[in-house]
Design a protein around this motif. Structure first.
Motif, PDB file in Angstrom:
ATOM      1  N   ASP A 105       0.819  -1.212   0.000  1.00 48.62           N
ATOM      2  CA  ASP A 105       0.000   0.000   0.000  1.00 48.62           C
ATOM      3  C   ASP A 105       0.855   1.265   0.000  1.00 48.62           C
ATOM      4  O   ASP A 105       0.501   2.262  -0.628  1.00 48.62           O
ATOM      5  N   ALA A 106       2.012   1.220   0.720  1.00 45.19           N
ATOM      6  CA  ALA A 106       2.863   2.415   0.765  1.00 45.19           C
ATOM      7  C   ALA A 106       3.406   2.757  -0.609  1.00 45.19           C
ATOM      8  O   ALA A 106       3.566   3.944  -0.947  1.00 45.19           O
ATOM      9  N   GLN A 119       0.503   4.235  -2.748  1.00 49.78           N
ATOM     10  CA  GLN A 119       0.138   5.593  -2.387  1.00 49.78           C
ATOM     11  C   GLN A 119       1.288   6.583  -2.572  1.00 49.78           C
ATOM     12  O   GLN A 119       1.105   7.779  -2.348  1.00 49.78           O
ATOM     13  N   GLY A 120       2.473   6.071  -2.930  1.00 51.82           N
ATOM     14  CA  GLY A 120       3.604   6.966  -3.166  1.00 51.82           C
ATOM     15  C   GLY A 120       4.396   7.339  -1.941  1.00 51.82           C
ATOM     16  O   GLY A 120       5.280   8.201  -1.998  1.00 51.82           O
ATOM     17  N   ARG A 121       4.087   6.702  -0.774  1.00 55.13           N
ATOM     18  CA  ARG A 121       4.873   7.000   0.428  1.00 55.13           C
ATOM     19  C   ARG A 121       6.255   6.370   0.360  1.00 55.13           C
ATOM     20  O   ARG A 121       7.168   6.783   1.082  1.00 55.13           O
ATOM     21  N   GLU A 122       6.422   5.344  -0.483  1.00 53.69           N
ATOM     22  CA  GLU A 122       7.726   4.744  -0.745  1.00 53.69           C
ATOM     23  C   GLU A 122       7.957   4.772  -2.248  1.00 53.69           C
ATOM     24  O   GLU A 122       7.040   4.543  -3.029  1.00 53.69           O
ATOM     25  N   ARG A 144      11.014  -0.637  -2.893  1.00 55.87           N
ATOM     26  CA  ARG A 144      11.297  -1.502  -1.741  1.00 55.87           C
ATOM     27  C   ARG A 144      12.194  -2.639  -2.217  1.00 55.87           C
ATOM     28  O   ARG A 144      11.994  -3.155  -3.323  1.00 55.87           O
TER      29      ARG A 144
END
Length: 387
Positions: A80-81, A84-87, A90
């Motif tokens: 999800d991160a 949503q562009g928070r990461e 990874r």
């Protein structure tokens, strides 16, 4: 100087080895970090290609690519991160695989690429570092080995030099002893002769101390002559049982009224040697053993033989030698006794060597002294060559 050099060379070699290894390992670790950067860059490059390729396209031309999956939001809600562009991306590494999740855009919207790259595909970055570590290790070990070899050679040269100085010193002592013995013997004989004459004509009790001291001086002169110039062996056939009987007689006389136990184990054997020289050498050891046994100790003699050697082993139940005394046992004029010349063991070793044999002494739970001589008589020049 030799001691300082013997310490400095190995220390310098080890220090150089440590520096080389530290430098190589630090470089290797930095390159390991660069592998991660390189693999992330490769994964990002693959994700960028996916944006321009059709959905059905495959990237078989990408080296090291083990697996590629394009994920949508429904199949990978745990990311999800990233959705949503928070990461931005990874990554993880497991079992030799570098895995990256990287978002990318296509005409139909946002997707995430799960890219598996073989970690070994980046090994070329550290290959030279491994070579450097290997070369540094081998070079450092070679340097340490060279330092140890140099240290050994320096130590051996120092020991040889020290031994040469000791030999020269002992030779000078031997010459001096012989000269002094000759100079003392004639006036000593005159003193003893007149003392004996006085004893016959006057009070023997008054002259007895003079005779006793002249006898002691005669023994000293005899020791000095033996130390300075051991006689040449007069070899003849000898039987071990005769030697053992002679030693037992001397032992009983030396023990006197003390409660000292004397034991002998004799292997009957015939051999060739100078009996007088052998007797003198054995008597010196026997006297030491009887004195060390104290008032209620034990003294033992064991005579054994093989095809080449005959061994005479004296043992006692005394307190043995201190570390200092063990290091100086054969040093002339060194003694731990209240009275004595300190020549006994030096002379005994010289006599053993003159007979073609050797003397060894150990001190564990008492003292054990072993004279080993050849069964076939050997003539030598009687030089003190060490044991």
């Amino acid at each position: 100087m030799h001691r300082n050099l013997a310490i400095a060379l190995p220390a310098a070699g080890l220090a150089m080895l440590a520096i080389l290894l530290f430098s190589s390992i630090r470089t290797f670790r930095e390159l390991e970090r660069q592998k991660e950067v390189y693999l992330r860059s490769r994964a990002a490059s693959i994700a960028a290609r996916l944006e321009t390729l059709p959905a059905s396209a495959e990237l078989d031309d990408e080296p090291g690519l083990e697996n590629l999956a394009v994920l949508d939001r429904a199949s990978a809600p745990e990311l999800d991160a990233l959705w949503q562009g928070r990461e931005l991306f990874r990554t993880e590494t497991s079992e030799g695989v570098f895995r990256a999740w990287i978002p990318f855009h296509r005409e139909d919207g946002l997707h995430i690429a799960r890219i598996d790259l073989a970690r070994e595909s980046a090994d070329f970055l550290v290959e030279h570092a491994w070579h450097n570590i290997l070369i540094a290790t081998l070079g450092g070990l070679a340097l340490v080995a060279l330092s140890l070899l140099t240290t050994y050679n320096v130590g051996r040269a120092a020991r040889a030099e020290q031994r040469q100085l000791e030999m020269e010193h002992l030779a000078a002592l031997g010459k001096m002893s012989a000269v002094l013995a000759h100079e003392i013997r004639n006036p000593l004989g005159t003193i003893k002769g007149f003392a004996q004459l006085l004893a016959e004509r006057g009070d023997p009790d008054l002259v007895a101390p003079i005779l006793a001291e002249t006898s002691r001086l005669e023994d000293l002169v005899k020791d000095l002559l033996l130390y300075g110039r051991p006689p040449e062996p007069a070899v003849r056939a000898v039987n071990s049982t005769e030697i053992a009987a002679m030693m037992e007689s001397h032992a009983r006389h030396g023990i006197g009224g003390r409660a000292v136990e004397y034991e002998s184990q004799v292997e009957a054997v015939e051999f060739d040697t100078d009996p007088a020289m052998l007797e003198q050498a054995l008597l010196n050891l026997l006297r030491n053993a009887v004195e060390a046994a104290g008032e209620r100790g034990r003294v033992g003699l064991r005579i054994s033989a093989d095809s080449r050697w005959v061994r005479f082993t004296f043992s006692d139940s005394g307190s043995g030698f201190s570390e200092e005394a063990r290091a100086r046992l054969f040093e002339p004029f060194f003694t731990t006794k209240a009275s004595g010349t300190g020549l006994g063991l030096s002379i005994t070793r010289k006599l053993a060597q003159a007979l073609g044999g050797e003397l060894t002494i150990s001190s564990e739970g008492g003292t054990k002294a072993v004279i080993r001589i050849p069964r076939q008589g050997t003539r030598t020049n009687g030089s003190d060559s060490g044991s």
